[in-house]
Design a protein around this motif. Structure first.
Motif, PDB file in Angstrom:
ATOM      1  N   SER A 195     -31.700 -19.027 -14.210  1.00 43.62           N
ATOM      2  CA  SER A 195     -32.820 -19.245 -14.036  1.00 43.62           C
ATOM      3  C   SER A 195     -33.713 -19.540 -14.699  1.00 43.62           C
ATOM      4  N   TRP A 196     -34.030 -18.788 -15.891  1.00 47.77           N
ATOM      5  CA  TRP A 196     -34.616 -19.139 -17.045  1.00 47.77           C
ATOM      6  C   TRP A 196     -34.822 -20.530 -17.064  1.00 47.77           C
TER       7      TRP A 196
ATOM      8  N   ASN B 112     -35.759 -23.352 -14.717  1.00 45.24           N
ATOM      9  CA  ASN B 112     -37.772 -22.851 -14.787  1.00 45.24           C
ATOM     10  C   ASN B 112     -37.893 -23.738 -15.658  1.00 45.24           C
TER      11      ASN B 112
ATOM     12  N   ASN C 170     -39.418 -27.461 -14.313  1.00 36.79           N
ATOM     13  CA  ASN C 170     -41.019 -27.514 -13.960  1.00 36.79           C
ATOM     14  C   ASN C 170     -41.646 -28.399 -14.140  1.00 36.79           C
TER      15      ASN C 170
END
Length: 91
Positions: A73-74, A77, A81
């Motif tokens: 998930s990191w 992101n 982004n």
């Protein structure tokens, strides 16, 4: 496909006690117990094939104990982004 989702729901929510949920990230043996309980519905609803069950168990162990989902998930992101992807054109 429905049986996979149902198996996941039963194994990850119904068969997981509060004790296991709180300790599976800190205690490897508790996480292994959770994974063994987790694959029970897959055995009955999806497949009794030991190779399939091993893959499901190994993947779930990695995801839960080593928090792979948090890292993915990191990464998602950071990499996707829009603020990072837009180049600053004010020079």
């Amino acid at each position: 496909m429905f049986n996979l989702v149902l198996s996941h729901f039963i194994g990850d929510f119904i068969l997981q006690s509060h004790y296991i949920a709180e300790r599976k990230l800190k205690n490897f043996l508790v996480c292994v117990l959770h994974v063994l309980l987790y694959i029970i519905p897959f055995y009955f609803l999806v497949s009794a094939n030991w190779k399939f069950l091993f893959v499901v168990a190994a993947a779930h162990l990695l995801i839960d104990f080593f928090r792979v989902a948090e890292y993915l998930s990191w990464i998602k992101n950071v990499l996707f982004n829009p603020k990072i992807l837009i180049l600053d054109k004010a020079e």
